[in-house]
Design an enzyme around this catalytic site. Structure first.
Site, PDB file in Angstrom:
ATOM      1  CD  GLU A   1      -9.209  -5.165  -0.540  1.00 52.29           C
ATOM      2  OE1 GLU A   1      -8.035  -4.897  -0.248  1.00 52.29           O
ATOM      3  OE2 GLU A   1     -10.209  -4.455  -0.147  1.00 52.29           O
TER       4      GLU A   1
ATOM      5  CG  ASN B   1      -1.905  -1.266   1.249  1.00 49.92           C
ATOM      6  OD1 ASN B   1      -2.975  -1.294   0.572  1.00 49.92           O
ATOM      7  ND2 ASN B   1      -1.391  -2.298   1.871  1.00 49.92           N
TER       8      ASN B   1
HETATM    9  P1  C2E Z   1      -6.221  -2.612   2.819  1.00 48.99           P
HETATM   10  O1  C2E Z   1      -5.276  -2.117   2.126  1.00 48.99           O
HETATM   11  O2  C2E Z   1      -7.582  -2.285   2.228  1.00 48.99           O
HETATM   12  O3  C2E Z   1      -5.897  -3.942   3.640  1.00 48.99           O
HETATM   13  C1  C2E Z   1      -6.749  -4.875   3.786  1.00 48.99           C
HETATM   14  C2  C2E Z   1      -7.267  -4.844   5.239  1.00 48.99           C
HETATM   15  O4  C2E Z   1      -8.300  -5.778   5.568  1.00 48.99           O
HETATM   16  C3  C2E Z   1      -6.063  -5.219   6.150  1.00 48.99           C
HETATM   17  O5  C2E Z   1      -6.195  -4.615   7.374  1.00 48.99           O
HETATM   18  C4  C2E Z   1      -6.238  -6.713   6.274  1.00 48.99           C
HETATM   19  O6  C2E Z   1      -5.701  -7.384   7.640  1.00 48.99           O
HETATM   20  C5  C2E Z   1      -8.012  -6.776   6.419  1.00 48.99           C
HETATM   21  N1  C2E Z   1      -8.374  -8.079   5.901  1.00 48.99           N
HETATM   22  C6  C2E Z   1      -7.945  -9.025   5.005  1.00 48.99           C
HETATM   23  N2  C2E Z   1      -9.087 -10.016   4.935  1.00 48.99           N
HETATM   24  C7  C2E Z   1      -9.951  -9.651   5.558  1.00 48.99           C
HETATM   25  C8  C2E Z   1     -11.157 -10.504   5.849  1.00 48.99           C
HETATM   26  O7  C2E Z   1     -11.549 -11.393   5.334  1.00 48.99           O
HETATM   27  N3  C2E Z   1     -12.016 -10.015   6.812  1.00 48.99           N
HETATM   28  C9  C2E Z   1     -11.704  -8.858   7.433  1.00 48.99           C
HETATM   29  N4  C2E Z   1     -12.545  -8.060   8.169  1.00 48.99           N
HETATM   30  N5  C2E Z   1     -10.793  -7.961   7.274  1.00 48.99           N
HETATM   31  C10 C2E Z   1      -9.736  -8.389   6.335  1.00 48.99           C
HETATM   32  P2  C2E Z   1      -4.848  -3.857   7.962  1.00 48.99           P
HETATM   33  O8  C2E Z   1      -3.734  -4.823   7.946  1.00 48.99           O
HETATM   34  O9  C2E Z   1      -5.186  -3.598   9.654  1.00 48.99           O
HETATM   35  O10 C2E Z   1      -4.488  -2.731   7.186  1.00 48.99           O
HETATM   36  C11 C2E Z   1      -5.683  -1.640   7.227  1.00 48.99           C
HETATM   37  C12 C2E Z   1      -5.401  -0.741   5.732  1.00 48.99           C
HETATM   38  O11 C2E Z   1      -4.120   0.179   6.564  1.00 48.99           O
HETATM   39  C13 C2E Z   1      -4.959  -1.290   4.979  1.00 48.99           C
HETATM   40  O12 C2E Z   1      -6.186  -1.447   4.239  1.00 48.99           O
HETATM   41  C14 C2E Z   1      -4.046  -0.100   4.255  1.00 48.99           C
HETATM   42  O13 C2E Z   1      -4.994   1.160   3.745  1.00 48.99           O
HETATM   43  C15 C2E Z   1      -3.438   0.511   5.254  1.00 48.99           C
HETATM   44  N6  C2E Z   1      -1.977   0.103   5.367  1.00 48.99           N
HETATM   45  C16 C2E Z   1      -1.526  -1.215   5.815  1.00 48.99           C
HETATM   46  N7  C2E Z   1      -0.458  -1.158   5.397  1.00 48.99           N
HETATM   47  C17 C2E Z   1       0.266  -0.252   4.868  1.00 48.99           C
HETATM   48  C18 C2E Z   1       1.475   0.317   4.491  1.00 48.99           C
HETATM   49  O14 C2E Z   1       2.464  -0.346   4.644  1.00 48.99           O
HETATM   50  N8  C2E Z   1       1.470   1.348   4.175  1.00 48.99           N
HETATM   51  C19 C2E Z   1       0.367   2.355   3.843  1.00 48.99           C
HETATM   52  N9  C2E Z   1       0.443   3.603   3.286  1.00 48.99           N
HETATM   53  N10 C2E Z   1      -0.948   1.958   4.323  1.00 48.99           N
HETATM   54  C20 C2E Z   1      -0.980   0.680   4.775  1.00 48.99           C
HETATM   55 MG    MG Z   2      -4.498  -2.611   0.304  1.00 53.32          MG
HETATM   56 MG    MG Z   3      -8.349  -2.900   0.388  1.00 53.08          MG
END
Ligand code: C2E
Ligand code: MG
Ligand code: MG
Ligand code: MG
Length: 271
Positions: free
Chosen positions: A216, A97
């Site tokens: 997703e 991301n």
């Molecule tokens: P995103 O890019 O839309 O990532 C998907 C999020 O949904 C991830 O949460 C993941 O753990 C979660 N997820 C995946 N499968 C499922 C599922 O089956 N059910 C549910 N309820 N959730 C699921 P996470 O890891 O907490 O990340 C949240 C957001 O934070 C990400 O949304 C992204 O926008 C941001 N993010 C994460 N890593 C980075 C990074 O390295 N840099 C930046 N700029 N943003 C990041």
């Molecule tokens: Mg993503």
């Molecule tokens: Mg996403």
């Protein structure tokens, strides 16, 4: 860690101490049932054993501009992991991301391309995920820098597709190679036929535009089956696997390679 303890200073100190890592959530092909790559998701592993999720620090990092340092410094770590993945299977594509600020100047892109070249990692093994908000507010420099990455062969995914407004226009004007169907749409697919139609038309549109589509947030066998019937080709979600620490993800793909033909749905039970 309480919210008040998450400040610019503690984030920077955490970066210096190497407390930030990537977890990897597998993406699976609905056609072959095999792992095709992963999404890198940042985690802050505090010395007290607590794991802080991105939603608890990325917004502050974006407000303060610290996100640029996080993305820049974390890419070296990501690239080392990419090298491990490509040794296991050179077809694996890892997405990461990125925020609009990462592209405000050309430094992030230049470093990404130089790092990939130095490590002999093909650009096609990397994909950048950005949301529509990034695209909508993009000034010409942001656009130019994203385009530079795409021209070099890095993939571009529109994250959280279906939660914004002018996605059709955006898709035709930006070099997206993939759309990621937001989990809110996937989650409501089974609720009523209208939601199913929305998901199906997004999938059809991606095929007609000749770009990839990843659903997703797939959390159940029923969602999985419906996506399969709707012509979706790639899935990601808790039903397949939660985001995994590096060593667990490596084990996951190695098991997947060894047990070709393992029925999907049993893969996540195998580890
Ligand atoms: P995103 O890019 O839309 O990532 C998907 C999020 O949904 C991830 O949460 C993941 O753990 C979660 N997820 C995946 N499968 C499922 C599922 O089956 N059910 C549910 N309820 N959730 C699921 P996470 O890891 O907490 O990340 C949240 C957001 O934070 C990400 O949304 C992204 O926008 C941001 N993010 C994460 N890593 C980075 C990074 O390295 N840099 C930046 N700029 N943003 C990041
Ligand atoms: Mg993503
Ligand atoms: Mg996403
Ligand atoms: Mg998101």
């Amino acid at each position: 860690m309480t919210d008040s303890a998450i400040t610019e200073q503690t984030i920077l100190a955490g970066l210096d101490a190497g407390e930030f890592v990537y977890y990897y959530q597998p993406k699976v092909s609905l056609i072959t049932g095999k792992v095709i790559g992963a999404e890198a998701l940042i985690r802050w592993q505090r010395p007290d054993g607590q794991t802080v999720l991105p939603n608890d620090f990325i917004p502050l990092a974006e407000q303060t501009g610290l996100i640029k340092q996080i993305s820049y410094r974390m890419f070296a770590k990501l690239a080392r992991d990419l090298l491990i993945f490509s040794d296991i299977d050179s077809r694996l594509v890892t997405s990461v991301n990125a925020s609009a600020q990462d592209f405000a100047d050309g430094r992030f892109c230049t470093m990404v391309l130089e790092t990939l070249e130095q490590l002999c990692i093909p650009t096609k093994n990397l994909q950048i995920e950005i949301t529509e908000t990034t695209v909508l507010n993009a000034d010409p420099d942001v656009r130019k820098n994203i385009q530079t990455l795409c021209d070099a062969g890095v993939g571009l995914a529109m994250d959280d597709y279906g939660t914004g407004y002018s996605t059709l226009e955006t898709l035709s004007q930006w070099p997206f190679t993939t759309i990621k169907l937001d989990r809110s749409i996937v989650g409501r697919m089974l609720d009523n036929p209208k939601n199913q139609t929305i998901a199906e038309s997004s999938i059809r549109m991606a095929h007609e535009l000749d770009i990839g589509i990843v659903a997703e947030g797939v959390e159940s066998d029923l969602q999985y089956q419906m996506l399969l019937e709707s012509g979706c080709t790639k899935v990601q979600g808790y039903w397949l696997s939660r985001p995994l620490p590096l060593s667990d993800f490596i084990y996951f793909i190695q098991q997947d390679l060894r047990w070709s033909g393992l029925p999907i749905g049993l893969i996540h039970m195998a580890i």
